[in-house]
Design a protein around this motif. Structure first.
Motif, short mmCIF file in Angstrom:
data_model
loop_
_atom_site.label_atom_id
_atom_site.label_comp_id
_atom_site.label_asym_id
_atom_site.label_seq_id
_atom_site.Cartn_x
_atom_site.Cartn_y
_atom_site.Cartn_z
N ILE A 1 0.83 -1.22 0.00
CA ILE A 1 0.00 0.00 0.00
C ILE A 1 0.86 1.26 0.00
O ILE A 1 0.34 2.36 0.16
CB ILE A 1 -0.97 0.05 1.20
CG1 ILE A 1 -0.22 -0.04 2.53
CG2 ILE A 1 -2.02 -1.04 1.11
CD1 ILE A 1 -1.08 0.34 3.73
N MET A 2 2.21 1.11 -0.17
CA MET A 2 3.02 2.33 -0.13
C MET A 2 2.98 3.04 -1.47
O MET A 2 2.71 2.46 -2.51
CB MET A 2 4.46 2.01 0.29
CG MET A 2 5.30 1.37 -0.78
SD MET A 2 6.89 0.84 -0.12
CE MET A 2 7.55 -0.03 -1.56
N LEU B 1 0.59 12.03 8.54
CA LEU B 1 0.02 12.09 7.19
C LEU B 1 0.76 11.13 6.26
O LEU B 1 0.26 10.80 5.19
CB LEU B 1 0.07 13.52 6.65
CG LEU B 1 -0.84 14.51 7.40
CD1 LEU B 1 -0.75 15.89 6.79
CD2 LEU B 1 -2.28 14.03 7.41
N ALA B 2 1.95 10.69 6.65
CA ALA B 2 2.67 9.67 5.87
C ALA B 2 3.64 8.97 6.80
O ALA B 2 4.08 9.53 7.80
CB ALA B 2 3.43 10.31 4.71
N ILE B 3 3.95 7.72 6.51
CA ILE B 3 4.88 6.96 7.34
C ILE B 3 5.84 6.23 6.41
O ILE B 3 5.41 5.59 5.44
CB ILE B 3 4.11 6.01 8.29
CG1 ILE B 3 5.03 5.47 9.38
CG2 ILE B 3 3.44 4.87 7.55
CD1 ILE B 3 4.26 4.86 10.55
N ARG C 1 16.61 0.11 4.75
CA ARG C 1 16.66 1.03 3.61
C ARG C 1 15.27 1.53 3.26
O ARG C 1 14.31 0.75 3.22
CB ARG C 1 17.28 0.36 2.39
CG ARG C 1 18.79 0.20 2.46
CD ARG C 1 19.32 -0.36 1.15
NE ARG C 1 18.75 -1.66 0.86
CZ ARG C 1 19.40 -2.83 1.03
NH1 ARG C 1 20.64 -2.84 1.45
NH2 ARG C 1 18.79 -3.97 0.76
N LEU C 2 15.16 2.84 3.00
CA LEU C 2 13.88 3.44 2.64
C LEU C 2 13.42 2.94 1.28
O LEU C 2 14.15 3.05 0.29
CB LEU C 2 14.06 4.96 2.59
CG LEU C 2 12.81 5.79 2.29
CD1 LEU C 2 11.85 5.74 3.46
CD2 LEU C 2 13.19 7.24 2.00
N VAL C 3 12.21 2.36 1.21
CA VAL C 3 11.71 1.88 -0.08
C VAL C 3 10.44 2.62 -0.53
O VAL C 3 10.00 2.46 -1.66
CB VAL C 3 11.42 0.36 -0.06
CG1 VAL C 3 12.72 -0.42 0.05
CG2 VAL C 3 10.48 -0.03 1.08
N GLY C 4 9.86 3.43 0.32
CA GLY C 4 8.66 4.18 -0.06
C GLY C 4 8.01 4.74 1.19
O GLY C 4 8.63 4.79 2.26
N ALA C 5 6.78 5.16 1.06
CA ALA C 5 6.03 5.66 2.22
C ALA C 5 4.55 5.43 1.99
O ALA C 5 4.09 5.43 0.86
CB ALA C 5 6.32 7.15 2.43
N THR C 6 3.86 5.19 3.07
CA THR C 6 2.40 5.02 3.00
C THR C 6 1.75 6.33 3.44
O THR C 6 2.16 6.89 4.46
CB THR C 6 1.95 3.88 3.90
OG1 THR C 6 2.52 2.67 3.41
CG2 THR C 6 0.45 3.74 3.89
#
Lengths: 450, 450
Positions: free
Chosen positions: B137-138, B228-230, B238-243
């Motif tokens: 869902i990101m 509002l986003a996580i 490692r950062l792969v996206g945000a929901t």
């Protein structure tokens, strides 16, 4: 990076802290915890434990905590904090949360507390909006910029205003009267030529809601357009604030809980660990309403006492019909209530929805009736009795789906919460209908059954 | 500013358009409408109408529409669009929506469509995550900046990257390996000294979720902290996206619908205007399971045929006991299911919750039993019968609340969705219990009743 503390460990520590009255060192936990975690743990405590904890929260930590409390938590905090300590706590909270708490106070205490606030000029205007409206759930502190400003001028204004980071997501542009004109992002500002006017940068296609719009409609609008915030305007189109997606999440969760609870005849403010006394008080009235229906149904059954005396198997089978019909009615009522809550079912669709549900009910009724009649024939070998059961099931299920659709739609049309329908009207009506249909058919054919 | 078009007007226009096959001028409506409004209107159309419309949506409009469709809508779109037109449509959609659609296709068509995408390198990595996970869902396209950058350098990077405005809300800082280190807002960047390093500006206290975390847990985390986003990280941090909160709103609404539907024995994919045939197919199996329980209950009642034959009023009164107990069980089950969904009820709280519900049930049972017994005495004047009814009600209600708490908690513990409990187990068990208790008591005391 932070790990969420496990509630299973946090709750016992808080419980201990609540008991160890007045120790200074332990109260540090209340300040060290993330206020969101403290807020999440509170519902698991007893009323007394919560009171003992909240009474000792320092003003600054209490102000931060307020951001994360639901209405029940806010009421508990307002009740626990000493009247003369409340203004300092509210001054440490976001303005809209201070307004949330003030709305809960009785008029005298509200007036006194408001007068003692350092930020009363910021908080007082918010009190004009009821909790259930767009104005009641909006955040203040959003940035509005005159559309004549240049991109550079807007950046300078932002440096001066230093808005909270999570309020600088959308920047709204307004005309000389403060009327909402468009929306521009900080990204647009830093990418644009420094002398580009905001009027040219802003997106004019901005969805806004009226301050007096019902908060459920606000939630549906924000959800439909996948927005993270939606501006709120007054009757003259002037920007007065904005509602953010995190507030909408809480609104939608509360509304869903309310619907689920009302459908089984409970008050929405019931919590897993609320006090026993208030749970009894809140559920008992609905149980007594149901008892009235049940006695009515018993009177209907009693009309057939002669038939029942001749053939007691009917008594064993009549709950089969009522159970199936009640279930079918509850299914349809759930679809109708949820469809209305999600905005998928409008008033003009009512007839179509009812027709569809009746078709489903007729088909399911025939199928369930056939299976049940067949099973009964294998059990008892009485063909007429099996036909009576099958016919009553088919008829009762088909009518129950109709009832399950019509009652919530009718209540909505009359301005009553349709979620109340499921428990109070649908089950009672389907019970009476089922008993009358099954025992009536059996009475007509009793000569051939026995 | 835009007004939301009324669904009542939009739906008939779309229906007309669906029927007027192939006209060029009318298809302009599909492009002129806000895609969110088109998406909101689709569930009110029949399957055939939807197919006729979606088949004609131009690639660019279809890509925008995809942003607003739920899973059912995405499946309808993928089924309606010609295989050779699908890649262009997916290229016009956000990468995560393209991945949503690709997950729905069978493996062959998925491979072919993916190979034909211009943005396949952006979309392919997203396919590694299941729909139900944080990774599923990101949103992609979030900005990550090396923490060694200066504020000025970060602003320059933003000008170069030109991220979508709604992805530039939080800027995440990462180390040389791409591991998430903190979060900084655009506001912070423009307020900071130009040469200030991001490492000093960023907030290190950032809540992140693992890409394989269940999406319900992600939703609860974002909700608890009012975000509002996580950010979403992989196993190595490692950062792969945000929901984002708008995705979480949809997750929470879907989960609430699922729970409400399952509690009355329906599939979560039922819609108000879904086809009749699929509604029948989805509800019928549960109705047959309930029928099994009902026959079991009938067999229990039939054990007391001698008692019933001597005193048929018992047949009229036994549904009173079952109805009240069933309702009490459903109330407790609803509280337990909703408490678990909202994260208010953890496994270790189970015992406490059960104890509380049993206390509430005991108190309500005594009260309802007293009222019902009193009412029956006024009706019939039979003191022993009134006592039997009162005692059976008190006992059945108290036991039903216990059952309503224990069954959902037990199912959860065994990894089964507790929402299934209410319909299948609780009602059946409370019925049998109520009949056995009431008729058993009556049989013991029949000599004194008649």
């Amino acid at each position: 990076m932070d790990e969420r503390p496990a509630m299973d460990e946090l709750v016992p520590r808080l419980r201990e802290l609540a008991r160890a009255d007045g120790e200074h060192g332990e109260a540090a936990l209340l300040t060290a915890l993330h206020p969101a975690d403290l807020a999440a743990a509170l519902p698991a405590l007893t009323e007394e434990e919560r009171f003992a904890l909240l009474r000792r929260v320092p003003a600054a930590a209490g102000g931060q905590l307020l951001e994360y409390l639901d209405e029940e938590g806010r009421a508990a905090l307002a009740a626990a904090v000493a009247p003369d300590a409340l203004p300092a706590l509210l001054d440490a909270a976001p303005a809209e949360r201070a307004a949330n708490v003030l709305r809960l106070l009785d008029p005298d205490r509200r007036r006194e507390t408001l007068a003692a606030l350092a930020r009363r000029d910021e908080v007082a205007p918010l009190l004009a909006y009821p909790d259930e409206s767009a104005g009641g759930i909006m955040r203040s502190g959003f940035v509005s910029l005159r559309e004549e400003l240049s991109a550079e001028g807007a950046l300078a204004a932002l440096r001066r205003l230093r808005p909270r980071a999570d309020r600088a997501y959308y920047l709204y542009t307004v005309d000389g009267e403060g009327r909402l004109r468009g929306v521009v992002s900080v990204r647009d500002l830093i990418v644009a030529a420094p002398d580009a006017p905001l009027a040219g940068l802003a997106d004019r296609d901005v969805h806004a809601v009226d301050a007096d719009m019902d908060r459920e409609d606000v939630a549906r609008t924000l959800r439909r357009y996948n927005l993270l915030a939606i501006p709120v305007v007054d009757g003259a189109g002037r920007l007065v604030g904005a509602t953010t997606a995190d507030e909408v999440i809480d609104v939608l969760a509360e509304e869903a809980t309310e619907d689920m609870y009302r459908m089984v005849g409970m008050d929405e403010s019931e919590r897993v660990f609320g006090p026993v006394r208030s749970s009894v008080r809140r559920r008992l009235p609905w149980m007594l309403v149901n008892l009235l229906w049940a006695f009515l149904a018993a009177a209907v059954v009693n009309l057939f006492d002669g038939t029942l005396a001749r053939f007691t198997l009917l008594a064993a089978l009549m709950p089969v019909v009522a159970g199936q019909a009640g279930n079918a009615g509850a299914q349809t009522a759930t679809i109708a209530v949820r469809g209305m809550a999600l905005g998928e079912l409008g008033p003009r669709d009512a007839l179509r929805a009812t027709r569809k549900e009746t078709a489903v009910g007729f088909a399911n009724g025939l199928a369930v009736g056939a299976v049940a009649g067949g099973a009964l024939y294998l059990w008892e070998g009485n063909a007429v009795l099996s036909a009576v059961l099958a016919g009553a099931l088919a008829g009762a299920i088909a009518l129950a789906t109709l009832i399950g659709a019509v009652i919530p739609l009718g209540l909505k049309w009359r301005g009553v919460d349709p979620a109340l329908a499921a428990n109070i009207f649908v089950t009672g009506a389907t019970d009476i209908l089922s008993f009358a249909l099954f025992l009536g058919l059996a009475a007509l054919l009793i000569g051939r059954i026995v």
